[in-house]
Design an enzyme around this catalytic site. Structure first.
Site, short mmCIF file in Angstrom:
data_model
loop_
_atom_site.label_atom_id
_atom_site.label_comp_id
_atom_site.label_asym_id
_atom_site.label_seq_id
_atom_site.Cartn_x
_atom_site.Cartn_y
_atom_site.Cartn_z
N LYS A 18 124.84 87.64 -4.97
CA LYS A 18 125.37 88.56 -3.96
C LYS A 18 126.55 87.93 -3.22
O LYS A 18 127.57 88.57 -2.97
CB LYS A 18 124.28 88.95 -2.96
CG LYS A 18 123.17 89.81 -3.57
CD LYS A 18 122.29 90.46 -2.50
CE LYS A 18 121.30 89.46 -1.90
NZ LYS A 18 120.33 90.12 -0.99
N SER B 164 139.16 105.41 43.03
CA SER B 164 140.00 104.67 43.98
C SER B 164 140.07 103.23 43.58
O SER B 164 139.20 102.72 42.87
CB SER B 164 139.42 104.78 45.40
OG SER B 164 138.09 104.33 45.39
N GLU C 75 119.99 93.71 16.40
CA GLU C 75 119.78 94.79 15.43
C GLU C 75 119.04 95.97 16.07
O GLU C 75 118.08 95.79 16.82
CB GLU C 75 118.99 94.27 14.23
CG GLU C 75 118.77 95.33 13.18
CD GLU C 75 118.36 94.75 11.83
OE1 GLU C 75 119.02 93.78 11.38
OE2 GLU C 75 117.38 95.23 11.25
N GLY D 158 117.51 98.79 -0.71
CA GLY D 158 116.69 99.88 -0.19
C GLY D 158 115.48 100.11 -1.07
O GLY D 158 115.35 99.51 -2.15
N ASP D 159 114.56 100.96 -0.56
CA ASP D 159 113.33 101.23 -1.31
C ASP D 159 113.57 102.20 -2.44
O ASP D 159 114.15 103.25 -2.25
CB ASP D 159 112.30 101.88 -0.36
CG ASP D 159 111.64 100.83 0.49
OD1 ASP D 159 111.47 99.71 -0.01
OD2 ASP D 159 111.35 101.14 1.65
#
Lengths: 646, 646
Positions: free
Chosen positions: A219, A486, A65, A160-161
């Site tokens: 979830k 090359s 992460e 998220g906050d």
């Protein structure tokens, strides 16, 4: 996930019978007769399939992460870290989402652009984090659409906050991660693989550990494919959590988040953010050595290794997710000590593959960009189809112009001062340029004592394969044949050969010798006379900046210079010398003299004028020796040319 | 053109500034980046371009004229004559048009179908004659459309014989060849290359030699690309004609028609039809030997050789057109003595290429039809695209069913009685079948003293390449491994190798060893056990008539078993073992037991029941040894299988 606080609070329940993990069969059916020989199964699998396959095979894996950097310079460094850590074989990396940092924008430091770079330019399977709190449906759909367009296939769905202290649920809004999961499944069906967060100790805001487990189940049942956990300090914490999950019917993979302690302050900060408690036995060790960074890191590595071992030995854990804090040393050491850092010298193809799904079938490229794969990917990003099987006329779409030499993922890793030390603060003539090329080849320090570790056409030291040609290259560079690319001829080495091998084992790889260089018109005149003797054996293209072009290639056809024969497959010919794309490469190759080198110096300065002179007057030459079973004749061609000049 | 009388009478003049010979540049531009590596320039050129290229290169060439046969059996023979005479390298062949014989129909003996077979199945550049006299515009357009659809690209535009004695010009009708030329150019633009007839002595019905020259000029200026002349007996006749043509501005190629005298009666008949006079010096030789066919033919050959030499030595003649009268010996001998019969052992690809323009890019085929290319072409005739570069998913269009085993171009050259002599009037068991296979391999006579020169799966004697495997093949056929297709492994032989070479010179060819056979279920059981030991090295497909299918091929991917590396080209992989098309081949391969072999015998007869038993119970097996640089392991696989059985 470490440097932000995530929350999964109670959410209205959802009924979804399966975790969406049995789909994807359609795409594999579609591929059962795909036109590319599928050298690398990985390129055709989604992340959840890879995970399952590795688990079925009893293969342990890891993931990494990262968070987006603050400055463009830090972004350049992060990308080269991706390349270096990518070499260890992570199953995926993930990039966190910072609502305050304009994460969906086109800024060089946005989460979106960093994740885009990881997928497209570094070829890494990538998960983009995304939070939903305080955002409109349209915002979120917009971010997801953009992610899809950029080739991202995996989302870590987070709440998220909340922005203010006094957060309240919005009706029909995105209040919890589960809302985001449902939204992704509603709007994008099964396109994305979805990951969600799990909290081995329960989320700090949850009513109880059990309530939090139920939220996780929601979830997963809403469509998440797997779970990555918050960090924890004791293996038993995770193992208990895992059993508890299974007990309530969560059967998808649950990947433990591992945080190797790397310093006193970072640990304190993290603990504050995540509201976790550091166990007393760890505090007892750390407090006395808190000012000794090295000692703390050593302890952190020890601790992580022993915890990981215990997890893996439990038989319940197949993959480990590392919170790297964008640092390399500790995580790499843990992985090496665990024996799961696998620097596989074998490559699926001789060049670095992009992970964008539309490039899935791509298996041919012109040799010219061999040292600049990111530039090649950038210049072909608008293509709808990619050549596979053979270069043929799939190359008809035009190459994009390369004007943005300063895009962070195309930029040199070295700052201006370092480049000046390597390439000369002051040039005295063409010979001082020859010297820079020669030092790059030999690895010897230049007259000022600095090693030349990169060139405008190659940001890395000489490839191992090119090392095979070192002596010859040194000799010709000294005399003004300024080589930039090359490869030696190879007549059927095993595909597992550590230097020139690529593709699955059991195959044989072949190459035609190739040499590409800048040189003066005087040398070109002699070279052309010499090439008459080699007319049937050597193909050449000679071009100057104005596009004057001399070639003996038949009908502008591409010449395959690298190919491989594998069991049960059609032949793969991943590298060609293509007369048409050579002219696009020519523009880039000449421009690099100016963009990367001349511009280091003041305008009108003698050094700048020397580079400008070379740019204006030299030719770019490529030579292929078609007779791959015989000794490479290109050195003889150059030898004969010098002889003719004397 | 010889066995019918053509007329080009006075026609209303036409103004057309150029002979249409400068077009075609568009098609070559189109090909400048075609997706196939264009191994054989010929396949992409129109006839007039080939002619010009050969002339520019100072290369002498020849062409061959045939007329359609009267019976279906004669058609079978003519097709094998096309194959044999095609080997000498004619620039083209042409097929005459017989208004009385329903020339545009679908009959096996029609001009249209014979020309179609020459182009599509024999791969010969072909000119179809067409006459216009007494036909409606619609009829003619219909014929031309059909010709185009069948892949014919060249028309010889002729007037043909008026039907009644009292022929009168029709207003707006097709009265002269020039009308047909104009019609083709009006209706089909530049699609066809058009040839017209020239008369070195003047057309017998023309007012004068000069008037006839003017008619020829009209035809050329109306859009004809080149001229083929009526036969003549003295070289000076042609050379004068050529100069006279040039003097009045006919600049296109004029090709002399050569008629090697092959017999007294055919000469007389021809002279009668063409209203030509045989010069006295020839009559003087022929009359005394008129009953001695061999003597006349020898003389005819001598005469033709010396005339051709004089023509070629004049510097004005680059190609010679032969009126073969559908016979082989005399023309072939003349060509060989002139040194322009060029049996080129090198092949553009390892298989016989079709000349249909839509197959121009085709350069990959499954190996299964290696001995039955006409059947492959037939079964894929409805495809719109042909695989090139790699087999990939271009194979998705389905194979046509093969029910018409008796189409003349798919039929065995040998009549039933001969087949019975070769394959046994009466079979006594499976062993007598083994014996037939073995005799075919060894070339030894069978127990009744007959050589087995063909098999249901292969109408020709063993290929030179297969001869390399003869001893091994004999051994396994004796024991019931009934081989029908095989190739040795080749690790980089020059592309000019007389036995296994193909493609342009300067390249290298490679092969994986291949073996395909019918065998009993008992042997298959043992074989499968043995194959476990070779799992990573040998790919196999094993199938019975019911379609039960056992394979270890990865993801139904094709396996390239023949490929070539050439200077300045992408890699060509013209032969694959493809799991999907193997199932279509299986149907055909099993059906051939019944259609070609069982049906030779009475229903319910023991012989027929033996073949039926094999058909119903045997398996068709193919094996590929992927490790082409090592010694072929397939013989060891078979050896191990027999050992296991003992």
């Amino acid at each position: 996930m470490v440097n932000e606080t995530q929350h999964t609070c109670s959410a209205s329940s959802s009924s979804r019978s399966d975790g969406g993990s049995s789909s994807g069969s359609e795409s594999s059916k579609e591929n059962s007769r795909c036109s590319t020989p599928v050298l690398d199964t990985d390129r055709h699998e989604r992340l959840r399939e890879k995970m399952r396959r590795r688990q079925d095979a009893g293969d342990k894996w890891f993931s990494l992460e990262f968070f987006p950097p603050r400055t463009a310079n830090a972004a350049v460094n992060l990308i080269s870290r991706f390349d270096r850590m990518g070499a260890g074989g992570p199953l995926f990396i993930d990039v966190t989402w910072h609502p305050a940092g304009d994460p969906g924008s086109d800024k060089e430091t946005s989460s979106m652009i960093i994740a885009n770079t990881a997928v497209n330019y570094c070829g890494l399977e990538t998960i983009l984090h995304m939070t939903c709190c305080n955002q409109t449906k349209d915002d979120i759909t917009g971010h997801l659409q953009k992610a899809k367009r950029l080739g991202l296939k995996n989302i870590m769905a987070l709440r998220g906050d909340p922005a203010g202290e006094e957060w309240e649920e919005e009706v029909d809004g995105f209040n919890y991660a589960v809302d985001l999961v449902k939204h992704i499944r509603n709007e994008f069906d099964d396109y994305f693989d979805i990951c969600v967060a799990g909290y081995p100790k329960g989320h700090p805001e949850a009513e109880s550990y059990e309530a939090d487990l139920r939220h996780l189940k929601e979830k997963v049942f809403a469509g998440a494919d797997f779970v990555i956990t918050q960090l924890f300090f004791r293996p038993e914490t995770f193992l208990k959590f895992m059993k508890d999950c299974q007990a309530i019917g969560i059967t998808c993979p649950i990947i433990p988040g591992i945080f190797p302690i790397q310093g006193y302050h970072s640990l304190r900060q993290l603990v504050k953010l995540s509201k976790l408690e550091v166990p007393q036995e760890i505090k007892d060790v750390i407090e006395p050595i808190k000012d000794n960074d090295a000692a703390i890191r050593n302890y952190g590595v020890e601790l992580a290794v022993s915890m990981c071992r215990e997890l893996l030995d439990s038989g319940m854990v197949h993959g480990l997710h590392f919170y790297t804090l964008n640092r390399e040393v500790a995580t790499t050491e843990v992985l090496k000590r665990l024996g799961i850092w696998k620097e596989d010298p074998r490559r699926p193809l001789p060049w670095a593959v992009s992970a964008h799904p539309k490039r899935r079938v791509e298996d041919v490229r012109p040799i010219f960009w061999a040292s600049r794969p990111k530039s090649y990917i950038y210049r072909t990003q608008e293509w709808d189809d990619f050549p596979n099987g053979r270069w043929g006329n799939s190359s008809s779409p035009a190459f994009g112009e390369l004007k943005d030499y300063y895009l962070f993922y195309l930029k040199s890793k070295s700052p201006r001062e370092e480049l000046l030390k390597m390439w000369g603060e002051e040039l005295t003539g063409e010979e001082s340029v020859f010297e820079v090329f020669t030092c790059y080849i030999t690895g010897e320090p230049n007259r000022n004592g600095y090693k030349v570790t990169c060139m405008p056409w190659n940001d890395d030291p000489l490839a191992t394969e090119t090392n095979l040609l070192k002596d010859q290259l040194e000799k010709v560079n000294r005399r003004g044949i300024l080589t930039i690319n090359s490869q030696p001829n190879i007549n059927g080495k095993p595909s597992t050969d550590p230097i020139v091998g690529w593709g699955p084992s059991g195959g044989y790889v072949f190459q035609k010798a190739y040499l590409e260089f800048f040189t003066s018109s005087e040398i070109v005149t002699a070279l052309l006379k010499v090439l008459k003797k080699y007319e049937l054996r050597v193909n050449y293209h000679i071009v100057n900046v104005k596009g004057q072009n001399i070639t003996n290639a038949p009908d502008l056809q591409p010449n395959a210079v690298t190919w491989g024969i594998f069991p049960g497959r059609e032949i793969i010919q991943p590298t060609v010398v293509d007369p048409v794309s050579f002219l696009s490469w020519k523009d880039e190759a000449f421009a690099l003299w100016i963009e990367q080198w001349a511009k280091l110096y003041e305008e009108e300065s003698p050094s700048r004028m020397i580079i400008q002179y070379i740019h204006d007057n030299y030719y770019l030459v490529n030579l292929v020796d078609n007779d791959f079973p015989l000794e490479n004749c290109l050195w003889q061609v150059v030898e004969d040319t010098f002889e003719l000049l004397n």
